[in-house]
Each structure stands twice: as structure tokens, then as C-alpha cells.
Design an enzyme around this catalytic site. Structure first.
Site, PDB file in Angstrom:
ATOM      1  N   GLY A  27       5.251   7.043 -10.127  1.00  0.00           N
ATOM      2  CA  GLY A  27       5.871   7.716  -9.005  1.00  0.00           C
ATOM      3  C   GLY A  27       5.027   7.457  -7.767  1.00  0.00           C
TER       4      GLY A  27
ATOM      5  N   MET B 248     -10.254   7.394  -2.629  1.00  0.00           N
ATOM      6  CA  MET B 248     -11.153   5.957  -2.487  1.00  0.00           C
ATOM      7  C   MET B 248     -10.514   5.456  -1.034  1.00  0.00           C
ATOM      8  SD  MET B 248     -13.343   6.229  -4.894  1.00  0.00           S
ATOM      9  CE  MET B 248     -14.032   4.669  -5.207  1.00  0.00           C
TER      10      MET B 248
ATOM     11  N   ASN C   8     -11.238   2.820   0.758  1.00  0.00           N
ATOM     12  CA  ASN C   8     -10.673   1.602   0.752  1.00  0.00           C
ATOM     13  C   ASN C   8      -9.795   0.935  -0.163  1.00  0.00           C
ATOM     14  OD1 ASN C   8     -12.213   0.698   3.383  1.00  0.00           O
ATOM     15  ND2 ASN C   8     -14.187   1.252   2.190  1.00  0.00           N
TER      16      ASN C   8
ATOM     17  N   SER D  61      -7.593  -0.252  -3.276  1.00  0.00           N
ATOM     18  CA  SER D  61      -7.977  -1.422  -4.283  1.00  0.00           C
ATOM     19  C   SER D  61      -8.795  -2.405  -3.934  1.00  0.00           C
ATOM     20  CB  SER D  61      -6.776  -1.650  -5.289  1.00  0.00           C
ATOM     21  OG  SER D  61      -5.925  -2.224  -4.346  1.00  0.00           O
TER      22      SER D  61
ATOM     23  N   ASP E 115      -7.620  -3.842 -19.262  1.00  0.00           N
ATOM     24  CA  ASP E 115      -6.686  -4.276 -17.969  1.00  0.00           C
ATOM     25  C   ASP E 115      -7.798  -4.225 -16.689  1.00  0.00           C
ATOM     26  OD1 ASP E 115      -4.910  -5.084 -16.550  1.00  0.00           O
ATOM     27  OD2 ASP E 115      -3.659  -3.463 -16.469  1.00  0.00           O
TER      28      ASP E 115
ATOM     29  N   ARG F 137      -7.570  -5.508  -9.067  1.00  0.00           N
ATOM     30  CA  ARG F 137      -6.481  -4.399  -8.542  1.00  0.00           C
ATOM     31  C   ARG F 137      -6.740  -3.095  -9.163  1.00  0.00           C
ATOM     32  NH1 ARG F 137      -4.884  -8.244 -12.015  1.00  0.00           N
ATOM     33  NH2 ARG F 137      -3.943  -7.477 -14.121  1.00  0.00           N
ATOM     34  N   ASN F 138      -7.489  -3.073 -10.442  1.00  0.00           N
ATOM     35  CA  ASN F 138      -7.762  -1.693 -11.199  1.00  0.00           C
ATOM     36  C   ASN F 138      -9.104  -1.152 -10.583  1.00  0.00           C
ATOM     37  OD1 ASN F 138      -5.382  -1.783 -11.971  1.00  0.00           O
ATOM     38  ND2 ASN F 138      -5.958  -3.006 -14.053  1.00  0.00           N
TER      39      ASN F 138
ATOM     40  N   ASP G  93      -7.526   3.123 -13.609  1.00  0.00           N
ATOM     41  CA  ASP G  93      -6.357   2.758 -14.255  1.00  0.00           C
ATOM     42  C   ASP G  93      -6.523   2.956 -15.788  1.00  0.00           C
ATOM     43  OD1 ASP G  93      -3.649   1.881 -14.104  1.00  0.00           O
ATOM     44  OD2 ASP G  93      -4.262  -0.054 -14.698  1.00  0.00           O
TER      45      ASP G  93
HETATM   46  P1  AMP Z   1      -2.026   3.178  -9.429  1.00  0.00           P
HETATM   47  O1  AMP Z   1      -0.956   3.831 -10.033  1.00  0.00           O
HETATM   48  O2  AMP Z   1      -3.413   4.040  -9.975  1.00  0.00           O
HETATM   49  O3  AMP Z   1      -2.219   1.881  -9.935  1.00  0.00           O
HETATM   50  O4  AMP Z   1      -2.229   3.322  -8.139  1.00  0.00           O
HETATM   51  C1  AMP Z   1      -1.450   2.687  -7.321  1.00  0.00           C
HETATM   52  C2  AMP Z   1      -2.049   2.673  -5.865  1.00  0.00           C
HETATM   53  O5  AMP Z   1      -2.341   3.692  -5.298  1.00  0.00           O
HETATM   54  C3  AMP Z   1      -3.522   1.523  -5.847  1.00  0.00           C
HETATM   55  O6  AMP Z   1      -3.237   0.324  -6.106  1.00  0.00           O
HETATM   56  C4  AMP Z   1      -3.929   2.262  -4.812  1.00  0.00           C
HETATM   57  O7  AMP Z   1      -3.917   1.512  -3.681  1.00  0.00           O
HETATM   58  C5  AMP Z   1      -3.664   3.623  -4.646  1.00  0.00           C
HETATM   59  N1  AMP Z   1      -4.578   4.487  -5.217  1.00  0.00           N
HETATM   60  C6  AMP Z   1      -4.524   4.942  -6.311  1.00  0.00           C
HETATM   61  N2  AMP Z   1      -5.759   6.095  -6.683  1.00  0.00           N
HETATM   62  C7  AMP Z   1      -6.168   6.021  -5.491  1.00  0.00           C
HETATM   63  C8  AMP Z   1      -7.266   6.522  -5.102  1.00  0.00           C
HETATM   64  N3  AMP Z   1      -8.105   7.524  -5.667  1.00  0.00           N
HETATM   65  N4  AMP Z   1      -7.766   6.580  -3.880  1.00  0.00           N
HETATM   66  C9  AMP Z   1      -7.236   5.793  -3.124  1.00  0.00           C
HETATM   67  N5  AMP Z   1      -6.089   5.007  -3.299  1.00  0.00           N
HETATM   68  C10 AMP Z   1      -5.640   4.959  -4.698  1.00  0.00           C
END
Ligand code: AMP
Length: 435
Positions: free
Chosen positions: A92, A161, A163, A165, A205, A209-210, A223
């Protein structure tokens, strides 16, 4: 430079255009246990390693909700203020917002929510990320603030975070950081990975990107989803969150027979190093996955990105050793990067500078001092160790032993081997160093 100019790291050394450039000596101190023999004691689903905190796999819980209760704090949804959508996750939306914690000021958070119409399994997989993340406590691992499970939508709240990924962040800031800043980021990632490997957690992984980046350029590993690591599922090794094993980031033994270990994470870490130094370039560019697998099997490795210090490319190549026990451990990587940060001069020599190419096209040259000799054999990071141990003249190192090297802090087996073999050639050929 031709982007397909790979390095062949066969036994004989790195070859470029047919000429042997560097004789490679690999092999790091073997871990106390061979990865094959890494016998973990499973007790009620707990992986026990002496002297370290242990990671507990949420799947070892009969009731996965109990794992969430054990490792994640339940947050009252009324304390969360969602502000804007910042990304899309597997389950989501990801939003940014604020969390009010009692007795504390508001903090910025990222909020992942589980989209409506989910199945039981999806809920379990979604929350498994929280039960994994909640077990970690390290400045380079994304911190879990808590979960919302008592009302809908189900949410996972983590530190924010700013900035985003790392891959996107680097592409946006192409060429804008000093090499020390880049090494600082890599040091952080290695430190987070050391923590995970000490807890026997294998990421599988690891890729730019992670990794998430905050406003202070601190990089944190993220991730931790479980959907890709279901050992019992024969499809699992070939399906990740995106659908497939991330071939370009994955060690050959993990691709070939699913041998995922901290040593395969080290391989991926080498790819992350390459991504960072090349500011988010795609590893192996537009090559197909099949071609990447074939090239790696034939001994080819990614060349140094533009302006990459020799020592960093060497460390990447070490991470991409075919034999997984020859790769450095994360603890060793942290130590090496710390040394480079403390001694920025060691980063000055670039792998693809014209100066360097000149050196490399001259296979032999003379050295006059221990410092020059160490530089010539690409062991410049040990200059201080040698001088403070009293080895100042070339004569003084002619009969140096492995135990003396270890005493002065040269503890990596590969580096000891390299130094001793060049000492041997100093004995026989005088101060002419073959590079
Ligand atoms: P994910 O499902 O963890 O891969 O998250 C999808 C995208 O949401 C990531 O590629 C980031 O751009 C953004 N995102 C996820 N977690 C965070 C976080 N803690 N702070 C800022 N952006 C985030």
C-alpha cells in the site's frame, strides 16, 4: 570508457586488454566457522550465537500476532498525523507524517499502511516486517516506532528519512559529494550490515534502493519484508518483492543454489559500493540478467566507476570473490573504511585516472622507501602501521614475518599474503616492484 570493459578476476589476476595488471591475492581471515558449517542452535525458534543478541524469525511463532506483540509497540492511531504520500510499497501507500509520543515532542515518521481488502497472509507478511525491524536497535538500521493493529488501516510507523531511498538520492545529486562523504555513507551501511550479520540475520536484498538516507546523510538499511524469504516455498528463491531474485545484486551461489548467507550479503554490499561511487548507475548497465550470470561465472567483474579510488574498487573486487569464505566479513569492511576515512590520502589514487593508467602500463618500477613500496603494492593504508612499528627502510622489511604483520595490525590474510609475497620479490629482485 567502454562501459563493458570488465575486469576478469581469474586466478591469474586482473586482465585488461590482455595485459596482466595486478596480481591478485585474495582471501580474508576465515571465519571461525566455514559458512557451510555454520551450525546454529535452534531452540524454540531462536538462533543462538555466543555473545550476541539473537534474531528470532517471526515464522517460528505459531501465532504471528504474538511476534508483533513481542517486538513492536502498539501505537494509538489518534497520535498519528498523516501529512502526504511519499511512495508506494508492496502492500500500500507510504506516507510521511508526525507521531506524538506521550511526554515527548512530536517526531517525523514514515507511515506504511496495508491497503483494504487484504488477505490473512498479506496481513501476516506486512506485519512481519515490523516484527523483524522491532528486534533491531542500531543507528544504521531503520528504527521502528510501532504499529497500529487495533484499528484499520493496519500501519507500520518508522523513523522518517528525509532524503528517501539511496539510489534516487544519488542520481539526484550526481557528482555532488566528496569521496569521504561517499565512504562515510558506505561505512554506515557496512556497520548496519555488521550488526545484522552478528544477529545472524541475512538480508538477501541489499541494494541502494533498499537503503534510506536522512537529512544528515546517515544511511540506514531497510526493507525487511518476509514475503521473499520463505524457505519452504520452492518458488521463493526466485521471487522477491518485485517478483524475481535481484540477479545483479546477488552472489552466484545464492542464484545457483539459494545459498543465502552473510557472505552473499557481502557480495551485494560490493554492488552497493559500486552503485554509491557511480551515483546510482545501474549495475551491468543494460545487460540482460542471463548475460550478467554468464559474465560473472566467466570471472568478469564490474570495472571501477569513474573517479573511483583504487582501494575502493579493490574492496569491491574482494566482496565479489567467487569463494564466499574468501570475501571480507562486514566487521572487516567497517575497519577498512574507518581507516580510509582517517587517512584520506589513501583515497587519492584513482582506478581510472591517466596517472594510474601510466603506472599500470609500466609493469615494473623502482621504489626507495617503505611508504613508496606500500603505495606501489596498493597497501598504502598500512603506511602508519609500518612506520610506527619501526619499519622505515626497505632493508628492515626484508625478513618480516606474518606474526609481526599481525602484531602491527595487518590482520587480513589476503593483505598479509600480498605483503609477504612482494617482500619475497624484494629479496630476489631488489627494489623493483611488479604491479
Ligand atoms: P518500501 O515499501 O519500504 O520499499 O517503501 C517504498 C518507498 O517509500 C521507498 O522507496 C521510499 O521512497 C519511501 N519510504 C519508505 N520508508 C521510508 C522512510 N522511513 N522515510 C522516508 N521514505 C520512506
Amino acid at each position: 570508457m567502454n562501459s563493458f570493459a570488465f575486469f576478469n578476476v581469474g586466478r591469474q589476476g586482473i586482465r585488461l586488454g590482455g595485459a596482466q595488471l595486478i596480481t591478485r591475492h585474495c582471501g580474508y581471515i576465515k571465519a571461525k566457522q566455514d559458512p557451510d558449517e555454520e551450525k546454529m542452535q535452534f531452540q524454540h525458534g531462536r538462533v543462538k550465537l555466543p555473545g550476541s543478541r539473537t534474531y528470532i524469525h517471526p515464522h517460528t511463532y505459531e501465532d504471528p500476532n504474538q511476534a508483533v506483540r513481542d517486538f513492536a509497540k502498539e501505537i494509538d492511531a489518534s497520535n498519528i498525523r498523516i501529512e502526504r504520500v511519499i511512495g508506494a510499497g508492496e502492500f500500500g501507500e507510504v506516507c510521511s507524517g508526525r507521531l506524538r509520543v506521550q511526554g515527548k515532542r512530536e517526531i517525523y515518521v514514515a507511515i506504511k499502511s496495508l491497503k483494504a481488502g487484504y488477505s490473512d497472509k498479506q496481513r501476516k507478511d506486512f506485519l512481519s516486517e515490523a516484527s523483524i525491524m522491532g528486534q533491531f536497535d542500531h543507528p544504521n538500521i531503520i528504527r521502528l516506532e510501532g504499529v497500529v493493529t487495533r484499528c484499520k488501516p493496519v500501519m507500520i510507523i518508522t523513523e522518517f528519512m528525509e532524503n528517501g531511498s539511496l539510489d534516487t538520492f544519488l542520481k539526484k545529486h550526481d557528482g555532488q559529494f566528496t569521496v569521504i562523504q561517499l565512504v562515510g555513507m558506505l561505512r554506515g551501511i557496512a556497520s548496519g550490515m555488521k550488526y545484522l550479520s552478528d544477529m545472524s540475520y541475512v538480508h538477501r536484498d541489499l541494494a541502494a534502493r533498499n537503503i534510506l538516507v536522512n537529512s544528515n546523510l546517515v544511511c540506514k538499511v531497510s526493507d525487511f519484508g518476509l514475503s521473499r524469504v520463505l524457505e519452504d516455498d520452492p518458488e521463493a528463491a526466485y521471487t522477491t518483492r518485485g517478483g524475481k531474485i535481484p540477479i545483479r545484486w546477488t552472489a552466484p551461489e545464492a542464484i545457483a543454489y539459494r545459498k543465502f548467507t552473510s557472505a552473499s550479503d557481502v557480495w551485494s554490499y560490493g554492488i552497493v559500493m559500486w552503485e554509491v561511487i557511480s551515483y546510482g548507475e545501474r549495475p551491468y548497465w543494460e545487460m540482460s540478467n542471463q548475460d550478467v550470470i554468464k559474465a560473472i561465472d566467466e570471472g568478469y567483474r564490474l570495472p571501477a566507476p569513474m573517479d573511483c579510488p583504487v582501494v575502493l574498487h579493490q574492496l569491491m573486487l574482494d566482496c565479489w570473490e567467487k569463494g564466499r569464505s574468501d570475501r571480507p566479513k562486514f566487521g572487516q569492511i567497517v575497519t577498512i573504511l574507518d581507516k580510509l576515512i582517517r587517512n584520506p590520502a589513501s583515497l587519492r589514487e584513482l582506478a581510472n585516472s591517466s596517472e594510474c593508467r601510466e603506472d599500470l602500463s609500466t609493469p615494473e618500477f623502482s621504489v626507495n622507501t617503505v611508504d613508496e613500496w606500500l603505495e606501489a603494492i596498493k597497501m598504502g593504508q598500512y603506511k602508519e602501521n609500518f612506520s610506527s612499528a619501526g619499519y622505515v627502510s626497505l632493508d628492515s622489511i626484508l625478513y618480516i614475518s606474518v606474526s609481526e604483520l599481525a602484531k602491527m595490525g595487518v590482520t587480513l590474510a589476503g593483505h598479509q599474503k600480498k605483503i609477504l609475497s612482494t617482500v619475497q620479490s624484494l629479496q630476489t629482485q631488489g627494489p623493483h616492484v611488479q604491479v
